[in-house]
Enzyme design. Structure first.
Site, PDB file in Angstrom:
ATOM      1  N   CYS A  25       0.869  -1.174   0.000  1.00 25.81           N
ATOM      2  CA  CYS A  25       0.000   0.000   0.000  1.00 25.81           C
ATOM      3  C   CYS A  25       0.909   1.229   0.000  1.00 25.81           C
ATOM      4  O   CYS A  25       1.717   1.407   0.901  1.00 25.81           O
ATOM      5  CB  CYS A  25      -0.889  -0.013   1.232  1.00 25.81           C
ATOM      6  SG  CYS A  25      -1.640   1.569   1.605  1.00 25.81           S
ATOM      7  N   CYS A  33      -2.936   7.651  -1.840  1.00 22.44           N
ATOM      8  CA  CYS A  33      -4.260   7.752  -2.488  1.00 22.44           C
ATOM      9  C   CYS A  33      -5.328   8.339  -1.572  1.00 22.44           C
ATOM     10  O   CYS A  33      -6.291   8.927  -2.056  1.00 22.44           O
ATOM     11  CB  CYS A  33      -4.737   6.394  -2.961  1.00 22.44           C
ATOM     12  SG  CYS A  33      -3.447   5.250  -3.375  1.00 22.44           S
ATOM     13  N   THR A  91      -3.963   5.214   7.140  1.00 25.30           N
ATOM     14  CA  THR A  91      -2.951   4.811   6.165  1.00 25.30           C
ATOM     15  C   THR A  91      -2.016   5.981   5.866  1.00 25.30           C
ATOM     16  O   THR A  91      -2.480   7.041   5.455  1.00 25.30           O
ATOM     17  CB  THR A  91      -3.654   4.359   4.879  1.00 25.30           C
ATOM     18  OG1 THR A  91      -4.550   3.307   5.203  1.00 25.30           O
ATOM     19  CG2 THR A  91      -2.673   3.895   3.833  1.00 25.30           C
ATOM     20  N   GLU A 122      -0.073   1.981   9.082  1.00 30.36           N
ATOM     21  CA  GLU A 122      -1.337   2.427   9.670  1.00 30.36           C
ATOM     22  C   GLU A 122      -1.028   2.965  11.064  1.00 30.36           C
ATOM     23  O   GLU A 122      -0.148   2.436  11.751  1.00 30.36           O
ATOM     24  CB  GLU A 122      -2.329   1.264   9.798  1.00 30.36           C
ATOM     25  CG  GLU A 122      -2.542   0.455   8.527  1.00 30.36           C
ATOM     26  CD  GLU A 122      -3.306   1.185   7.435  1.00 30.36           C
ATOM     27  OE1 GLU A 122      -4.098   2.085   7.772  1.00 30.36           O
ATOM     28  OE2 GLU A 122      -3.108   0.850   6.255  1.00 30.36           O
ATOM     29  N   HIS A 130     -12.430   5.825  -2.972  1.00 26.01           N
ATOM     30  CA  HIS A 130     -11.433   4.892  -2.424  1.00 26.01           C
ATOM     31  C   HIS A 130     -11.769   3.446  -2.804  1.00 26.01           C
ATOM     32  O   HIS A 130     -10.888   2.609  -2.909  1.00 26.01           O
ATOM     33  CB  HIS A 130     -11.288   5.073  -0.912  1.00 26.01           C
ATOM     34  CG  HIS A 130      -9.916   4.711  -0.431  1.00 26.01           C
ATOM     35  ND1 HIS A 130      -8.761   5.180  -1.022  1.00 26.01           N
ATOM     36  CD2 HIS A 130      -9.489   3.868   0.547  1.00 26.01           C
ATOM     37  CE1 HIS A 130      -7.711   4.667  -0.422  1.00 26.01           C
ATOM     38  NE2 HIS A 130      -8.118   3.853   0.532  1.00 26.01           N
ATOM     39  N   TYR A 144      -9.179   0.677  -5.077  1.00 24.52           N
ATOM     40  CA  TYR A 144      -8.785  -0.717  -4.839  1.00 24.52           C
ATOM     41  C   TYR A 144      -8.805  -1.552  -6.114  1.00 24.52           C
ATOM     42  O   TYR A 144      -8.190  -2.616  -6.157  1.00 24.52           O
ATOM     43  CB  TYR A 144      -9.696  -1.332  -3.764  1.00 24.52           C
ATOM     44  CG  TYR A 144      -9.282  -0.983  -2.357  1.00 24.52           C
ATOM     45  CD1 TYR A 144      -8.951   0.318  -2.010  1.00 24.52           C
ATOM     46  CD2 TYR A 144      -9.217  -1.957  -1.368  1.00 24.52           C
ATOM     47  CE1 TYR A 144      -8.572   0.648  -0.729  1.00 24.52           C
ATOM     48  CE2 TYR A 144      -8.835  -1.629  -0.068  1.00 24.52           C
ATOM     49  CZ  TYR A 144      -8.522  -0.329   0.239  1.00 24.52           C
ATOM     50  OH  TYR A 144      -8.139  -0.013   1.518  1.00 24.52           O
ATOM     51  N   CYS A 172      -4.864  -0.470  -7.040  1.00 27.47           N
ATOM     52  CA  CYS A 172      -3.701  -0.811  -6.198  1.00 27.47           C
ATOM     53  C   CYS A 172      -3.625  -2.298  -5.905  1.00 27.47           C
ATOM     54  O   CYS A 172      -2.557  -2.905  -6.020  1.00 27.47           O
ATOM     55  CB  CYS A 172      -3.729  -0.006  -4.901  1.00 27.47           C
ATOM     56  SG  CYS A 172      -4.960  -0.527  -3.688  1.00 27.47           S
ATOM     57  N   GLU A 218      -6.544  -5.355   4.533  1.00 30.15           N
ATOM     58  CA  GLU A 218      -6.962  -4.059   3.992  1.00 30.15           C
ATOM     59  C   GLU A 218      -7.978  -4.254   2.868  1.00 30.15           C
ATOM     60  O   GLU A 218      -8.871  -3.437   2.683  1.00 30.15           O
ATOM     61  CB  GLU A 218      -5.751  -3.269   3.501  1.00 30.15           C
ATOM     62  CG  GLU A 218      -6.107  -1.821   3.211  1.00 30.15           C
ATOM     63  CD  GLU A 218      -4.892  -0.987   2.909  1.00 30.15           C
ATOM     64  OE1 GLU A 218      -4.107  -1.403   2.030  1.00 30.15           O
ATOM     65  OE2 GLU A 218      -4.720   0.071   3.530  1.00 30.15           O
TER      66      GLU A 218
END
Ligand code: SF4
Ligand code: FE
Length: 493
Positions: free
Chosen positions: A100, A104, A191, A258, A293, A297, A300, A457
């Site tokens: 990650c 973003c 994040t 995180e 978001h 996904y 990413c 995640e």
């Protein structure tokens, strides 16, 4: 200012007085801490790739606010083309880091706050959109990384913000002054918060009239007085503290991050406020951020999936099993699942619409379908990778054993390292070390520190599965579909 290089970004973090706690201690040199640094390297990649002419088209954009060249992570999406490039950029970063890369959340927050403040100003006569545009220009021109902070700790999930036994469980305004507001509370599992220059805070859920103090959005620097962070640990993270650790880390250079971000009476000046009690716009902001978001996904996680598929194929090859038909079929299945996620990411980008503020929002139904698939497919991809890799992935001796020159007092007179090298060899022509490297990589991404960024995640990031199901129910137009059936079946009410 020109776009930063990765190195300049890392140096810029040193200038901040960010308060970081790790393992119960304050960590003054968090930039170089072996547990934190891989996550910083990941974000640095978002800067380095923007400098690379090969990736310039995906990694940079022209600001609609200034006409200047900006990193796409600081850009407002002005059409479906921008939304598609965003997903492609995220897949690229996933492929380069297998982690990650954190930046973003800020990008998704910019786009949601930009359109919501416009509509809020229209309804309430506030000045948030202008405030926010100035903030975005500041971020773009200084090429900053911003933590888009949404998730509150939430306490008792059966109670609303104002009903909690501890009022701090959701971020709220505790004081309104002529020059700004004072806020209190925390944002959980943030994040990339530690290595962000700024925090852009949004409400975590819709807010009712009586809870208007919880309808608050603002931006503060990461080292604002009263703000501090407690690092979230990850599986096998202390391997990173072992002297000379390399192979056992699986992914030595990159990782996710995180943290709990605490606001203990933090002052926010008026020009950095983007919502202050307009509870009727909190739900819109949450929905738009979550939509972006959930689109993210589809980029990413797909990039990371590409690396996992490659690693599984290499493990099969090193084991001498690459020609087995079931292995080939499992790689096909992994590819099918991964590309399905990508298709969803691209689809919700293509079907986006223009907001009143002029930037583009993704299609909410398709973005929620995208993320719902992400709560499932990476688990299956990882299951298949573990199947192909074999049990050695979790039973192998440490790299210290492989490197050990300690003689074992038996007739063969070999060292511990020689015994390991002999018995963990795979096919001829591939070193035992390389076989070990790929298995440790898979261990790291399936079960170790990188599992945070790929597996769990995928489940909970950008909202847990039920959050998408609520949106799918809302967007699914069941009544419209009933009418379709009635029309064709000849049913007249
Ligand atoms: Fe970006 Fe994906 Fe990490 Fe979210 S989970 S910050 S979209 S890399
Ligand atoms: Fe995430």
């Amino acid at each position: 200012m020109a776009l930063m290089t990765g190195e300049q970004y890392i140096e810029s973090l040193r200038k901040l007085d960010t308060q970081v706690y790790l393992f119960g201690r304050k960590e003054p040199n968090w930039v170089d801490h072996p547990i934190i640094r891989p996550s910083i390297n990941c974000v640095a990649m978002t800067y380095d790739l923007a400098q690379d002419p090969e990736h310039e088209d995906l990694m940079t954009a022209t600001s609609n606010l200034t006409g200047r060249k900006v990193n796409r992570f600081a850009h407002l999406h002005m059409g479906p083309g921008d939304l598609i490039k965003k997903v492609k950029m995220q897949r690229l970063l996933g492929r380069k880091t297998a982690s990650c890369f954190q930046r973003c959340v800020g990008m998704d927050a910019f786009n949601a706050v930009f359109s919501t403040t416009y509509e809020c100003d229209k309804a309430h006569g506030t000045n948030y959109h202008e405030n926010f545009k100035n903030f975005v220009i500041y971020v773009q021109d200084n090429d900053l990384t911003v933590d888009g902070a949404m998730t509150d700790p939430k306490g008792d999930r059966g109670k609303s913000q104002g009903q909690q036994a501890d009022s701090d469980l959701f971020v709220r305004v505790v004081e309104r002054r002529p020059d700004g507001i004072v806020v209190r509370g925390a944002k959980a599992h943030q994040t990339g918060s530690i290595n962000s220059h700024e925090h852009l805070v949004m409400p975590t859920q819709a807010v009712a009239e009586g809870d208007a103090d919880y309808a608050v959005s603002f931006a503060v620097p990461s080292d604002a007085p009263g703000l501090f962070m407690i690092y979230g640990r990850q599986a096998s993270d202390t391997r990173k503290l072992e002297p000379g650790a390399d192979i056992d880390l699986g992914n030595k250079r990159f990782g996710g991050q995180e943290a709990l971000v605490v606001f203990d009476n933090v002052f926010v000046p008026n020009e950095r406020i983007f919502m202050n009690g307009e509870y009727d716009f909190a739900g819109m902001l949450v929905e738009r951020f979550a939509g972006y978001h959930r689109q993210s996904y589809g980029g990413c996680k797909v990039g990371v999936g590409d690396v996992i598929i490659g690693a599984a194929a290499l493990a099969a090859e090193y084991n001498g099993a690459s020609k087995a038909s079931h292995v080939k079929d499992k790689l096909i299945e992994m590819t099918h699942l991964n590309e399905t996620l990508y298709s969803c990411g691209i689809a919700c980008s293509c079907e986006g619409y223009c907001t009143e503020a002029g930037n583009y929002q993704i299609d909410l139904l398709l973005a929620n379908v995208c993320k719902q698939n992400v709560t499932r497919f990476p688990y299956e991809i990882v299951r298949l990778a573990e199947d192909i890799a074999g049990g050695l992935m979790v039973t192998m001796p440490s790299e210290t054993d492989f490197k050990s020159d300690l003689k074992v007092p038996t007739p063969s007179d070999l060292t511990v390292g020689e015994w390991c090298g002999k018995f963990f060899a795979g096919i001829e022509g591939v070193t035992t070390e390389n076989r070990m490297r790929i298995l440790r990589f898979l261990e790291n991404i399936c079960l170790g520190s990188s599992a945070v960024g790929y597996r769990t995640e995928s489940m909970h990031g950008a909202g847990s599965p039920q959050a998408q199901r609520i949106m799918i129910a809302r967007q699914g137009d069941i009544d419209g579909k009933k009418q379709l059936a009635k029309d064709i079946a000849g049913i007249k009410d």
